[in-house]
Design an enzyme around this catalytic site. Sequence first.
Site, PDB file in Angstrom:
ATOM      1  N   HIS A 224      -0.756   1.929 -10.580  1.00 30.46           N
ATOM      2  CA  HIS A 224      -2.199   2.115 -10.520  1.00 30.46           C
ATOM      3  C   HIS A 224      -2.499   3.544 -10.060  1.00 30.46           C
ATOM      4  O   HIS A 224      -1.601   4.254  -9.581  1.00 30.46           O
ATOM      5  CB  HIS A 224      -2.849   1.099  -9.564  1.00 30.46           C
ATOM      6  CG  HIS A 224      -2.406   1.215  -8.145  1.00 30.46           C
ATOM      7  ND1 HIS A 224      -1.487   0.365  -7.566  1.00 30.46           N
ATOM      8  CD2 HIS A 224      -2.754   2.093  -7.173  1.00 30.46           C
ATOM      9  CE1 HIS A 224      -1.292   0.715  -6.312  1.00 30.46           C
ATOM     10  NE2 HIS A 224      -2.039   1.757  -6.052  1.00 30.46           N
TER      11      HIS A 224
HETATM   12  P1  TYD Z   1      -1.089  -3.751  -4.601  1.00 23.09           P
HETATM   13  O1  TYD Z   1      -2.042  -2.612  -4.420  1.00 23.09           O
HETATM   14  O2  TYD Z   1      -1.017  -4.428  -5.928  1.00 23.09           O
HETATM   15  O3  TYD Z   1       0.386  -3.302  -4.187  1.00 23.09           O
HETATM   16  P2  TYD Z   1       1.255  -2.092  -4.767  1.00 23.09           P
HETATM   17  O4  TYD Z   1       1.308  -1.099  -3.663  1.00 23.09           O
HETATM   18  O5  TYD Z   1       2.571  -2.633  -5.125  1.00 23.09           O
HETATM   19  O6  TYD Z   1       0.516  -1.529  -5.921  1.00 23.09           O
HETATM   20  O7  TYD Z   1      -1.428  -4.814  -3.482  1.00 23.09           O
HETATM   21  C1  TYD Z   1      -0.745  -6.059  -3.402  1.00 23.09           C
HETATM   22  C2  TYD Z   1      -1.700  -7.058  -2.794  1.00 23.09           C
HETATM   23  O8  TYD Z   1      -2.020  -6.704  -1.457  1.00 23.09           O
HETATM   24  C3  TYD Z   1      -2.997  -7.173  -3.555  1.00 23.09           C
HETATM   25  O9  TYD Z   1      -3.375  -8.544  -3.567  1.00 23.09           O
HETATM   26  C4  TYD Z   1      -3.968  -6.389  -2.728  1.00 23.09           C
HETATM   27  C5  TYD Z   1      -3.435  -6.567  -1.320  1.00 23.09           C
HETATM   28  N1  TYD Z   1      -3.693  -5.418  -0.430  1.00 23.09           N
HETATM   29  C6  TYD Z   1      -4.518  -5.585   0.665  1.00 23.09           C
HETATM   30  O10 TYD Z   1      -5.075  -6.671   0.908  1.00 23.09           O
HETATM   31  N2  TYD Z   1      -4.720  -4.532   1.499  1.00 23.09           N
HETATM   32  C7  TYD Z   1      -4.140  -3.325   1.288  1.00 23.09           C
HETATM   33  O11 TYD Z   1      -4.341  -2.368   2.088  1.00 23.09           O
HETATM   34  C8  TYD Z   1      -3.285  -3.163   0.128  1.00 23.09           C
HETATM   35  C9  TYD Z   1      -2.626  -1.857  -0.172  1.00 23.09           C
HETATM   36  C10 TYD Z   1      -3.092  -4.244  -0.700  1.00 23.09           C
END
Ligand code: TYD
Length: 135
Positions: A52
């Site tokens: 992303h």
């Molecule tokens: P995501 O952003 O998809 O993780 P990655 O870093 O692998 O891209 O986040 C995973 C899950 O965690 C998603 O359901 C959103 C949640 N999340 C939070 O609740 N708070 C946060 O600060 C972050 C980064 C993610």
Amino acid sequence: MDATFAKPVTLKKITDPRGSLVALEQGRDIPFAVKRCYYIYNVKEDAPRGFHAHKTLEQILLCVAGGCDLLLDNGKTKTTIRLDDPATAVYVGPMTWREMHNFTPDCVLLALVSDVYDEGDYIRDYDDFKKQAAS
Ligand code: TYD
């Protein structure tokens, strides 16, 4: 720390016979006010993360243990940085696509970020990202 695309920065490490310590300070190592930190760990083998970009969020990423490959893409240039040193950090600015691959089992990837969690700030579709980065 310069807000430069995909530039790893060596942090000051204070080492004595007991071990090492690294401190990151706002205004010196972090070019924004930190409103949130999170960390990713216990990543399964062959389970890449990220995929992303953020519209406005700024982040500092570093591995406090283990390592992973950080792929960064600003819509024009792609580069991969191996993050495997607790004294090396990367600034990731807005409109930068990121993917994290090849986590070691002991990896703890720490993110210091400029705002609270907001799903509305994410761009999770690569084609959308490319279009927005070009405009
Ligand atoms: P995501 O952003 O998809 O993780 P990655 O870093 O692998 O891209 O986040 C995973 C899950 O965690 C998603 O359901 C959103 C949640 N999340 C939070 O609740 N708070 C946060 O600060 C972050 C980064 C993610």
